[in-house]
Design a protein around this motif. Structure first.
Motif, PDB file in Angstrom:
ATOM      1  N   SER A  23       1.182   9.508  14.923  1.00 26.86           N
ATOM      2  CA  SER A  23       0.140  10.220  15.187  1.00 26.86           C
ATOM      3  C   SER A  23       0.249  11.822  14.501  1.00 26.86           C
ATOM      4  O   SER A  23      -0.531  12.698  15.087  1.00 26.86           O
ATOM      5  CB  SER A  23       0.089  10.515  16.572  1.00 26.86           C
ATOM      6  N   SER A  24       1.169  11.844  13.490  1.00 27.88           N
ATOM      7  CA  SER A  24       1.110  13.059  12.598  1.00 27.88           C
ATOM      8  C   SER A  24      -0.142  13.391  11.688  1.00 27.88           C
ATOM      9  O   SER A  24      -0.921  12.598  11.294  1.00 27.88           O
ATOM     10  CB  SER A  24       2.588  13.179  11.870  1.00 27.88           C
ATOM     11  N   PRO A  25      -0.139  14.762  11.610  1.00 27.47           N
ATOM     12  CA  PRO A  25      -1.222  15.002  10.423  1.00 27.47           C
ATOM     13  C   PRO A  25      -0.744  14.570   9.316  1.00 27.47           C
ATOM     14  O   PRO A  25      -1.891  14.254   8.312  1.00 27.47           O
ATOM     15  CB  PRO A  25      -1.242  16.752  10.373  1.00 27.47           C
ATOM     16  N   ALA A  26       0.461  14.377   8.682  1.00 30.53           N
ATOM     17  CA  ALA A  26       0.873  13.967   7.647  1.00 30.53           C
ATOM     18  C   ALA A  26       0.319  12.476   7.258  1.00 30.53           C
ATOM     19  O   ALA A  26      -0.100  12.108   6.212  1.00 30.53           O
ATOM     20  CB  ALA A  26       2.469  14.064   7.202  1.00 30.53           C
ATOM     21  N   LEU A  27       0.716  11.772   8.492  1.00 30.92           N
ATOM     22  CA  LEU A  27       0.169  10.330   8.196  1.00 30.92           C
ATOM     23  C   LEU A  27      -1.328   9.972   8.241  1.00 30.92           C
ATOM     24  O   LEU A  27      -1.876   9.254   7.203  1.00 30.92           O
ATOM     25  CB  LEU A  27       0.772   9.535   9.398  1.00 30.92           C
ATOM     26  N   ALA A  28      -2.110  10.840   8.983  1.00 32.23           N
ATOM     27  CA  ALA A  28      -3.364  10.797   8.903  1.00 32.23           C
ATOM     28  C   ALA A  28      -4.085  11.369   7.415  1.00 32.23           C
ATOM     29  O   ALA A  28      -4.967  10.709   7.028  1.00 32.23           O
ATOM     30  CB  ALA A  28      -4.035  11.807   9.926  1.00 32.23           C
ATOM     31  N   ARG A  29      -3.251  12.290   6.980  1.00 31.17           N
ATOM     32  CA  ARG A  29      -3.747  12.717   5.560  1.00 31.17           C
ATOM     33  C   ARG A  29      -3.620  11.442   4.550  1.00 31.17           C
ATOM     34  O   ARG A  29      -4.264  11.199   3.692  1.00 31.17           O
ATOM     35  CB  ARG A  29      -3.170  13.894   5.167  1.00 31.17           C
ATOM     36  N   ALA A  30      -2.155  10.795   4.785  1.00 28.57           N
ATOM     37  CA  ALA A  30      -1.790   9.884   3.919  1.00 28.57           C
ATOM     38  C   ALA A  30      -2.866   8.503   3.959  1.00 28.57           C
ATOM     39  O   ALA A  30      -3.399   7.939   3.123  1.00 28.57           O
ATOM     40  CB  ALA A  30      -0.415   9.446   4.254  1.00 28.57           C
ATOM     41  N   ALA A  31      -3.317   8.283   5.141  1.00 24.55           N
ATOM     42  CA  ALA A  31      -4.137   7.188   5.583  1.00 24.55           C
ATOM     43  C   ALA A  31      -5.617   7.480   4.673  1.00 24.55           C
ATOM     44  O   ALA A  31      -6.138   6.596   4.145  1.00 24.55           O
ATOM     45  CB  ALA A  31      -4.189   7.268   6.950  1.00 24.55           C
ATOM     46  N   GLU A  32      -6.019   8.748   5.008  1.00 28.24           N
ATOM     47  CA  GLU A  32      -7.051   9.043   4.240  1.00 28.24           C
ATOM     48  C   GLU A  32      -7.176   9.052   2.710  1.00 28.24           C
ATOM     49  O   GLU A  32      -8.047   8.334   2.082  1.00 28.24           O
ATOM     50  CB  GLU A  32      -7.608  10.570   4.489  1.00 28.24           C
ATOM     51  N   ALA A  84      -3.562  13.856  -6.434  1.00 31.39           N
ATOM     52  CA  ALA A  84      -3.960  13.300  -5.203  1.00 31.39           C
ATOM     53  C   ALA A  84      -2.695  12.298  -5.109  1.00 31.39           C
ATOM     54  O   ALA A  84      -2.262  12.224  -3.866  1.00 31.39           O
ATOM     55  CB  ALA A  84      -5.132  12.828  -4.919  1.00 31.39           C
ATOM     56  N   CYS A  85      -2.600  11.426  -6.209  1.00 35.82           N
ATOM     57  CA  CYS A  85      -1.475  10.429  -5.913  1.00 35.82           C
ATOM     58  C   CYS A  85      -0.107  11.000  -5.660  1.00 35.82           C
ATOM     59  O   CYS A  85       0.798  10.404  -4.864  1.00 35.82           O
ATOM     60  CB  CYS A  85      -1.456   9.450  -7.267  1.00 35.82           C
ATOM     61  N   ALA A  86       0.328  12.289  -6.269  1.00 38.74           N
ATOM     62  CA  ALA A  86       1.525  12.865  -6.048  1.00 38.74           C
ATOM     63  C   ALA A  86       1.446  13.271  -4.815  1.00 38.74           C
ATOM     64  O   ALA A  86       2.665  13.144  -4.057  1.00 38.74           O
ATOM     65  CB  ALA A  86       1.716  14.054  -6.838  1.00 38.74           C
ATOM     66  N   GLU A  87       0.335  13.865  -4.257  1.00 38.49           N
ATOM     67  CA  GLU A  87       0.539  14.360  -2.682  1.00 38.49           C
ATOM     68  C   GLU A  87       0.598  12.956  -1.599  1.00 38.49           C
ATOM     69  O   GLU A  87       1.394  12.868  -0.824  1.00 38.49           O
ATOM     70  CB  GLU A  87      -0.985  14.703  -2.448  1.00 38.49           C
ATOM     71  N   LEU A  88      -0.039  12.016  -2.177  1.00 34.80           N
ATOM     72  CA  LEU A  88       0.173  10.636  -1.297  1.00 34.80           C
ATOM     73  C   LEU A  88       1.694  10.091  -1.444  1.00 34.80           C
ATOM     74  O   LEU A  88       2.039   9.954  -0.450  1.00 34.80           O
ATOM     75  CB  LEU A  88      -0.737   9.573  -1.926  1.00 34.80           C
ATOM     76  N   ARG A  89       2.407  10.241  -2.473  1.00 30.69           N
ATOM     77  CA  ARG A  89       3.701   9.725  -2.599  1.00 30.69           C
ATOM     78  C   ARG A  89       4.438  10.655  -1.576  1.00 30.69           C
ATOM     79  O   ARG A  89       5.421  10.299  -1.246  1.00 30.69           O
ATOM     80  CB  ARG A  89       4.165   9.833  -3.999  1.00 30.69           C
ATOM     81  N   THR A  90       4.318  11.985  -1.701  1.00 26.47           N
ATOM     82  CA  THR A  90       4.975  12.895  -1.061  1.00 26.47           C
ATOM     83  C   THR A  90       4.946  12.859   0.344  1.00 26.47           C
ATOM     84  O   THR A  90       5.824  12.894   1.129  1.00 26.47           O
ATOM     85  CB  THR A  90       4.644  14.360  -1.388  1.00 26.47           C
ATOM     86  N   LEU A  91       3.525  12.481   0.950  1.00 29.20           N
ATOM     87  CA  LEU A  91       3.388  12.209   2.178  1.00 29.20           C
ATOM     88  C   LEU A  91       4.116  10.981   2.854  1.00 29.20           C
ATOM     89  O   LEU A  91       4.796  10.898   4.241  1.00 29.20           O
ATOM     90  CB  LEU A  91       2.012  12.094   2.530  1.00 29.20           C
ATOM     91  N   VAL A  92       4.011   9.704   1.917  1.00 31.14           N
ATOM     92  CA  VAL A  92       4.189   8.526   2.688  1.00 31.14           C
ATOM     93  C   VAL A  92       5.996   8.304   2.286  1.00 31.14           C
ATOM     94  O   VAL A  92       6.336   7.405   3.178  1.00 31.14           O
ATOM     95  CB  VAL A  92       3.696   7.257   1.765  1.00 31.14           C
ATOM     96  N   ARG A  93       6.590   8.912   1.292  1.00 31.20           N
ATOM     97  CA  ARG A  93       8.048   8.763   0.820  1.00 31.20           C
ATOM     98  C   ARG A  93       8.925   8.579   2.336  1.00 31.20           C
ATOM     99  O   ARG A  93       9.475   7.716   2.611  1.00 31.20           O
ATOM    100  CB  ARG A  93       8.632   9.662   0.006  1.00 31.20           C
ATOM    101  N   PRO A  94       8.667   9.695   3.320  1.00 30.95           N
ATOM    102  CA  PRO A  94       9.501   9.600   4.553  1.00 30.95           C
ATOM    103  C   PRO A  94       9.209   8.587   5.489  1.00 30.95           C
ATOM    104  O   PRO A  94      10.119   7.733   5.858  1.00 30.95           O
ATOM    105  CB  PRO A  94       8.936  10.922   4.949  1.00 30.95           C
TER     106      PRO A  94
END
Length: 295
Positions: free
Chosen positions: A113-122, A263-273
């Protein structure tokens, strides 16, 4: 259509797919999903074939063999169509989604339920929705693209990566066919490239040692492998294997190039953890790669 780009400009395409792939791949090692398949009276391997092909409907064995490509056809025929007597495709698809939902909630905890996961999903959904408009020539992808989107962000991210990886996978099959490689030969060249051990690839796809050795000898005769005691690509084999991977990246590039490198770099940063947490629990072979990747 493949993107007219060189290998360097496609690096972010492969990196983005690679970083997100463990998040999707968890479903194939999920004890919760396997437990739900067991409730239908089938083993984990049958559950794998049935749950992944369920989007196709009650597919015959030959359709699963064609779309999955590198599995021993005999093991597919033992699972399909018998699986459809145990449960319907809709039940297998629901069990798959419920299983990965439970697995991700268990592993990620409050992160679901984190903002990071919500942004990655978007971001991932934006990329995946590009592929939905381009299903031509990609049957396994198209079947999954017709499934409804889940609503929870952690499942939106998982479904988006499911679409992206099946989109890529169908293109990879096309590249392998063009290169003249059978399913088992594709696995042998993959092992010779050094990414994953030969025994893991052979056994996970249910090929016998005899069948594997026949494929090795065929590839040696055709110049893909050298004649040494270890499984190794020739210079020409390495070039041809690299060409297959480049074609695969090119065929898969559209959703990532549409999203854009930043945006792909942002997505990778968000999802890597999230991928790392999943990998540490279920996919230990992916941990080192994820830890070494740069954004």
């Amino acid at each position: 259509m493949p993107q007219n780009t060189d290998r360097d400009s496609l690096a972010f395409v492969r990196k983005t797919w690679s970083t997100l792939e463990p998040y999707h791949g968890a479903v194939y090692f999920s004890p919760e999903a396997a437990g739900l398949y067991a409730e239908f009276g089938v083993d984990a391997r049958t559950g794998y074939f049935a749950s992944r092909s369920a989007a196709l409907g009650a597919a015959p064995a030959d359709l699963v063999i064609a779309t999955f490509y590198n599995f021993n056809p005999q093991v597919v025929r033992r699972a399909i169509p018998a699986a459809w007597e145990a449960a319907t495709p809709q039940q297998f698809a629901a069990a798959r989604l419920t299983g990965i939902d439970t697995t991700l909630r268990r592993i990620l905890g409050e992160d679901v339920s984190s903002p990071a996961l919500a942004r990655a999903a978007e971001l991932a959904r934006s990329a995946a929705e590009v592929t939905v408009r381009n299903p031509q020539g990609r049957p396994l992808f198209a079947a999954h693209a017709a499934l409804p989107w889940p609503s929870a962000p952690h499942l939106v991210l998982w479904h988006a990566q499911t679409l992206l990886r099946e989109f890529r996978g169908d293109g990879h099959v096309g590249a392998l066919l063009t290169a003249g490689l059978s399913g088992i030969e594709a696995l042998v060249t993959h092992a010779a490239a050094g990414d994953i051990g030969a025994g893991v690839l052979r056994d996970s796809r249910a090929w016998t040692p005899e069948q594997w050795e026949q494929a090795v000898q065929s590839l040696r005769q055709r110049g893909w492998l050298d004649g040494g005691p270890d499984l190794a690509l020739t210079e020409d084999g390495a070039r041809r294997r690299a060409a297959i991977e480049h074609t695969t990246d090119s065929l898969a590039a559209l959703p990532y190039t549409t999203l854009g490198p930043a945006a792909c770099a942002e997505l990778r940063t968000l999802v890597r953890p999230f991928s790392l947490k999943v990998a540490k629990e279920l996919l230990p072979w992916a941990v080192e790669r994820l830890s070494e990747e740069s954004a």
